[in-house]
Design a protein around this motif. Sequence first.
Motif, PDB file in Angstrom:
ATOM      1  N   ALA A  22       0.675  -1.370  -0.085  1.00 51.52           N
ATOM      2  CA  ALA A  22      -0.037   0.006   0.061  1.00 51.52           C
ATOM      3  C   ALA A  22       0.880   1.143   0.143  1.00 51.52           C
ATOM      4  O   ALA A  22       0.510   2.090  -0.708  1.00 51.52           O
ATOM      5  N   LYS A  23       2.029   1.282   0.793  1.00 51.70           N
ATOM      6  CA  LYS A  23       3.001   2.322   0.719  1.00 51.70           C
ATOM      7  C   LYS A  23       3.536   2.538  -0.459  1.00 51.70           C
ATOM      8  O   LYS A  23       3.919   3.592  -0.792  1.00 51.70           O
ATOM      9  N   LEU A  24       4.161   1.184  -1.014  1.00 54.36           N
ATOM     10  CA  LEU A  24       4.814   1.532  -2.391  1.00 54.36           C
ATOM     11  C   LEU A  24       3.986   2.018  -3.499  1.00 54.36           C
ATOM     12  O   LEU A  24       4.607   2.791  -4.356  1.00 54.36           O
ATOM     13  N   TYR A  25       2.451   2.196  -3.418  1.00 49.67           N
ATOM     14  CA  TYR A  25       2.007   2.438  -4.449  1.00 49.67           C
ATOM     15  C   TYR A  25       1.969   3.845  -4.606  1.00 49.67           C
ATOM     16  O   TYR A  25       1.652   4.683  -5.603  1.00 49.67           O
ATOM     17  N   HIS A  26       2.284   4.622  -3.349  1.00 50.98           N
ATOM     18  CA  HIS A  26       2.251   6.165  -3.467  1.00 50.98           C
ATOM     19  C   HIS A  26       3.818   6.602  -3.046  1.00 50.98           C
ATOM     20  O   HIS A  26       3.869   7.726  -2.967  1.00 50.98           O
ATOM     21  N   ALA A  27       4.605   5.815  -3.122  1.00 47.80           N
ATOM     22  CA  ALA A  27       5.978   6.108  -2.819  1.00 47.80           C
ATOM     23  C   ALA A  27       6.665   6.767  -3.923  1.00 47.80           C
ATOM     24  O   ALA A  27       6.321   6.260  -5.318  1.00 47.80           O
ATOM     25  N   THR A  28       7.640   7.579  -3.843  1.00 48.12           N
ATOM     26  CA  THR A  28       8.482   8.067  -4.866  1.00 48.12           C
ATOM     27  C   THR A  28       9.926   8.277  -4.418  1.00 48.12           C
ATOM     28  O   THR A  28      10.219   8.008  -3.258  1.00 48.12           O
TER      29      THR A  28
END
Length: 221
Positions: free
Chosen positions: A115-121
């Motif tokens: 879930a965090k990976l989808y919004h990480a940059t």
Amino acid sequence: MRTRMIITLLWLGSFSQTWAQTVSADTIPPVEKTDDLLSDLDDSTSQQALLPHKMLFTQRIFWGPKGLLRTTNLAPLTPEGREKELKIRRTMLVSHQVMGFVTLAGFVAQGLVGAKLYHATGDQYGRLQNVHSSLAAGINLTYVTTALLSLTAPPKLVGERRGFSSIKLHQYLGVVHMAGMLATNILASSIENHPELKPYHRAAAYTTFGAFALSVIAIKF
């Protein structure tokens, strides 16, 4: 006159005794042969009762009447051997449950990281991607181990009861989460070149987690 009568009676008695012995010898099977027949029947019946009529394909490969462990004589099909196999079965199924909980915990951790990976940059994406990949490798390992502990366990002594049961629900859900696991891994290997597959990968992952969690609950209750 009396002498002739006595001789006649003795001759008739001797003839009837000889005739009775001949008839009994021709019509009544020897006791030894009858006992052998009953012994073979008992042996055949006990052999059939040692294994259930229905077994998983993976169980039949190893534990079936002509399975690898039977033909190599590593696990002869005997009453004593089946007692040992049932103990092995219990140990493997307990380990199956333990590994199932470990795998379920991995799914939860993977879901949070995903879930965090989808919004990480940037750098955060790289770090989370490494964690995500490591978790995926661990989950694949524990998942396969969990499945093999169940699929290759020795068969139980009797067949399953007819009708719906928690065990059958567990098995049906197993088919669902196994298919979901394959889809999740296939989609994960394609996301790098096809980012548009991310929603499908996430849907497959959530479906796999849901089916796996329900299968764990079903076997406990």
